[in-house]
Enzyme design. Structure first.
Site, PDB file in Angstrom:
ATOM      1  N   ASP A 177      17.926  -4.510 -14.076  1.00  0.00           N
ATOM      2  CA  ASP A 177      17.754  -4.053 -12.685  1.00  0.00           C
ATOM      3  C   ASP A 177      17.410  -2.571 -12.683  1.00  0.00           C
ATOM      4  O   ASP A 177      17.678  -1.860 -13.655  1.00  0.00           O
ATOM      5  CB  ASP A 177      19.048  -4.291 -11.884  1.00  0.00           C
ATOM      6  CG  ASP A 177      18.794  -4.457 -10.385  1.00  0.00           C
ATOM      7  OD1 ASP A 177      18.993  -5.572  -9.878  1.00  0.00           O
ATOM      8  OD2 ASP A 177      18.406  -3.468  -9.726  1.00  0.00           O
ATOM      9  N   VAL A 228      10.914  -3.860 -13.140  1.00  0.00           N
ATOM     10  CA  VAL A 228      10.042  -4.997 -13.490  1.00  0.00           C
ATOM     11  C   VAL A 228       8.558  -4.699 -13.292  1.00  0.00           C
ATOM     12  O   VAL A 228       7.719  -5.439 -13.792  1.00  0.00           O
ATOM     13  CB  VAL A 228      10.419  -6.292 -12.723  1.00  0.00           C
ATOM     14  CG1 VAL A 228      11.773  -6.812 -13.154  1.00  0.00           C
ATOM     15  CG2 VAL A 228      10.323  -6.100 -11.215  1.00  0.00           C
ATOM     16  N   ASN A 251      13.678 -12.801 -11.023  1.00  0.00           N
ATOM     17  CA  ASN A 251      14.258 -12.877  -9.678  1.00  0.00           C
ATOM     18  C   ASN A 251      14.160 -11.572  -8.898  1.00  0.00           C
ATOM     19  O   ASN A 251      14.240 -11.586  -7.671  1.00  0.00           O
ATOM     20  CB  ASN A 251      15.729 -13.308  -9.848  1.00  0.00           C
ATOM     21  CG  ASN A 251      16.553 -13.063  -8.626  1.00  0.00           C
ATOM     22  OD1 ASN A 251      16.440 -13.803  -7.650  1.00  0.00           O
ATOM     23  ND2 ASN A 251      17.378 -12.011  -8.648  1.00  0.00           N
ATOM     24  N   TYR A 258       4.864  -9.420   1.315  1.00  0.00           N
ATOM     25  CA  TYR A 258       5.912 -10.252   0.707  1.00  0.00           C
ATOM     26  C   TYR A 258       5.463 -11.710   0.649  1.00  0.00           C
ATOM     27  O   TYR A 258       5.573 -12.364  -0.396  1.00  0.00           O
ATOM     28  CB  TYR A 258       7.180 -10.115   1.547  1.00  0.00           C
ATOM     29  CG  TYR A 258       8.400 -10.856   1.036  1.00  0.00           C
ATOM     30  CD1 TYR A 258       9.181 -10.330   0.009  1.00  0.00           C
ATOM     31  CD2 TYR A 258       8.793 -12.067   1.606  1.00  0.00           C
ATOM     32  CE1 TYR A 258      10.318 -10.997  -0.434  1.00  0.00           C
ATOM     33  CE2 TYR A 258       9.925 -12.732   1.173  1.00  0.00           C
ATOM     34  CZ  TYR A 258      10.693 -12.192   0.155  1.00  0.00           C
ATOM     35  OH  TYR A 258      11.822 -12.854  -0.281  1.00  0.00           O
TER      36      TYR A 258
HETATM   37  N1  LIG Z   1      18.054 -13.279   0.459  1.00  0.00           N
HETATM   38  C1  LIG Z   1      17.179 -14.167   0.873  1.00  0.00           C
HETATM   39  O1  LIG Z   1      17.298 -14.737   1.964  1.00  0.00           O
HETATM   40  C2  LIG Z   1      16.017 -14.551   0.005  1.00  0.00           C
HETATM   41  C3  LIG Z   1      15.244 -15.654   0.411  1.00  0.00           C
HETATM   42  C4  LIG Z   1      14.152 -16.032  -0.381  1.00  0.00           C
HETATM   43  C5  LIG Z   1      13.864 -15.325  -1.528  1.00  0.00           C
HETATM   44  N2  LIG Z   1      14.630 -14.253  -1.889  1.00  0.00           N
HETATM   45  C6  LIG Z   1      14.284 -13.569  -3.125  1.00  0.00           C
HETATM   46  O2  LIG Z   1      15.409 -13.607  -3.975  1.00  0.00           O
HETATM   47  C7  LIG Z   1      15.338 -12.531  -4.895  1.00  0.00           C
HETATM   48  C8  LIG Z   1      16.677 -11.823  -4.917  1.00  0.00           C
HETATM   49  O3  LIG Z   1      16.903 -11.264  -3.626  1.00  0.00           O
HETATM   50  P1  LIG Z   1      18.359 -10.994  -3.028  1.00  0.00           P
HETATM   51  O4  LIG Z   1      18.415 -11.629  -1.717  1.00  0.00           O
HETATM   52  O5  LIG Z   1      19.390 -11.280  -4.055  1.00  0.00           O
HETATM   53  O6  LIG Z   1      18.208  -9.426  -2.748  1.00  0.00           O
HETATM   54  P2  LIG Z   1      19.044  -8.173  -3.259  1.00  0.00           P
HETATM   55  O7  LIG Z   1      18.393  -6.997  -2.628  1.00  0.00           O
HETATM   56  O8  LIG Z   1      20.493  -8.404  -3.067  1.00  0.00           O
HETATM   57  O9  LIG Z   1      18.746  -8.184  -4.829  1.00  0.00           O
HETATM   58  C9  LIG Z   1      17.476  -7.853  -5.349  1.00  0.00           C
HETATM   59  C10 LIG Z   1      17.674  -7.067  -6.631  1.00  0.00           C
HETATM   60  O10 LIG Z   1      16.378  -6.773  -7.183  1.00  0.00           O
HETATM   61  C11 LIG Z   1      16.449  -5.456  -7.691  1.00  0.00           C
HETATM   62  N3  LIG Z   1      15.138  -4.831  -7.802  1.00  0.00           N
HETATM   63  C12 LIG Z   1      14.354  -4.367  -6.797  1.00  0.00           C
HETATM   64  N4  LIG Z   1      13.269  -3.779  -7.318  1.00  0.00           N
HETATM   65  C13 LIG Z   1      13.361  -3.895  -8.664  1.00  0.00           C
HETATM   66  C14 LIG Z   1      12.538  -3.491  -9.738  1.00  0.00           C
HETATM   67  N5  LIG Z   1      11.392  -2.814  -9.537  1.00  0.00           N
HETATM   68  N6  LIG Z   1      12.935  -3.790 -11.004  1.00  0.00           N
HETATM   69  C15 LIG Z   1      14.107  -4.422 -11.220  1.00  0.00           C
HETATM   70  N7  LIG Z   1      14.935  -4.807 -10.248  1.00  0.00           N
HETATM   71  C16 LIG Z   1      14.559  -4.552  -8.979  1.00  0.00           C
HETATM   72  C17 LIG Z   1      17.316  -4.716  -6.689  1.00  0.00           C
HETATM   73  O11 LIG Z   1      17.816  -3.510  -7.238  1.00  0.00           O
HETATM   74  C18 LIG Z   1      18.394  -5.739  -6.392  1.00  0.00           C
HETATM   75  O12 LIG Z   1      19.488  -5.607  -7.268  1.00  0.00           O
HETATM   76  C19 LIG Z   1      14.161 -11.675  -4.438  1.00  0.00           C
HETATM   77  O13 LIG Z   1      13.030 -11.983  -5.207  1.00  0.00           O
HETATM   78  C20 LIG Z   1      13.954 -12.106  -3.010  1.00  0.00           C
HETATM   79  O14 LIG Z   1      12.647 -11.901  -2.566  1.00  0.00           O
HETATM   80  C21 LIG Z   1      15.699 -13.863  -1.143  1.00  0.00           C
END
Ligand SMILES: NC(=O)c1ccc[n+]([C@@H]2O[C@H](COP(=O)([O-])OP(=O)(O)OC[C@H]3O[C@@H](n4cnc5c(N)ncnc54)[C@H](O)[C@@H]3O)[C@@H](O)[C@H]2O)c1
Length: 277
Positions: A36, A60, A86, A152
């Protein structure tokens, strides 16, 4: 593949779905590279999970970082069984005609190129063993308008295309590639979107549960279970698949009586409103 002792890289491991997945995997005997950009919560999680977890600061969007994560899995834990690509951000939003291209490119660098790079370096270290699983996180925004912003949505649709394309290439090499599609999940990302405060989980849960069956929202742990399933031996014949974990959010839109199951009386409607029998 046996779960115990298996090795994963989880990107976006410091928060939300990534953190829940890392916890679940370690609880089931996996060893996990926690990747992360947020260093402090990563170190905290690693402390909680003990020697089975290795925190690594990874952006990433940067190839050298992602390559290092795959290499660390191999050098520290011996191999790589699962790449969970992820990490993601909601990124640039606003009307298309005023879009800030720098913000759009930055969004795609994380949400699409980051997944591409995670696949690339997972394949690099998995192919010599002819074994492994890659799971990517997409979103209902990939298939439904109005769920996410433009950059997105495009990235998450791109992730699906990438998943299917790479699954085809890697199938003969014993590597399965799948996607999870979480519905609106109670994570800091959604707390930020829904309430404007990444820590406001109670209010977020309240708002989100209206989007499923009204009883509870989707939790990060629900997605973690899906990832563990896709990574495990029970999913051995599943590749190029998108596992939707959304409580019906994507497939059952609207509030019709059929969506509510409120048609107990039954009946039949035919041409020009004719009722039968
Ligand atoms: N929460 C939702 O409702 C939802 C729905 C569909 C998809 N998603 C997807 O699920 C995944 C996880 O999201 P979440 O809800 O746990 O969000 P979150 O913000 O809690 O976690 C996302 C993590 O990704 C990390 N991150 C961001 N940019 C980064 C980078 N450049 N390199 C490495 N790490 C990085 C952040 O620091 C964070 O820890 C994402 O891809 C998001 O698009 C989430």
């Amino acid at each position: 593949m046996t779960a115990s002792g298996d090795v994963a890289v989880v990107t976006g491991a410091a928060s939300g779905i990534g953190a829940a997945t890392a916890r679940l995997l370690v609880g089931r005997g996996w060893r996990v590279v926690l990747a992360d950009v947020q260093a402090d919560p990563l170190v905290e999680l690693a402390r909680e999970l003990g020697p089975a977890a290795l925190p690594l600061r990874v952006d990433v969007a940067h190839e050298a970082d992602v390559a290092a994560a795959a290499d660390q899995a191999v050098s520290v834990f011996g191999r790589l069984d699962l790449m969970f690509a992820n990490a993601g951000v909601f990124g640039a939003y606003g009307p298309i005609h005023t879009a800030d291209l720098a913000a759009v490119d930055a969004t795609w660098a994380i949400d699409l190129r980051g997944v591409f790079l995670s696949m690339k370096h997972a394949a690099r270290v998995m192919r010599p063993r002819q074994h492994g699983v890659i799971v990517v996180t997409t979103s209902p925004a990939a298939v439904a308008g109005g769920v996410g912003n433009h950059a997105y949505s495009a990235a998450k649709a791109g992730v699906l295309g990438l998943m299917r394309s790479v699954a085809g290439e890697l199938r003969p090499h014993g590597i399965r590639v799948n996607a999870v599609m979480p519905g609106p999940t109670a994570t800091p990302m959604n707390a930020d979107l829904a309430v404007g405060d990444v820590t406001a989980m109670d209010r977020t849960i309240e708002l989100l549960q209206a989007r499923t069956d009204g009883k509870r929202p989707i939790f990060a742990e629900d997605i973690a279970e899906a990832v563990a399933f896709l990574a495990g031996p029970a999913a051995e014949m599943i590749t190029a698949h998108t596992l939707v974990v959304d409580g019906g959010f994507t497939a059952i839109p609207g509030d019709s009586r059929w969506a509510r199951g409120d048609h107990e009386a039954g009946g039949a409607i035919f041409e020009a409103g004719r009722r039968a029998p």
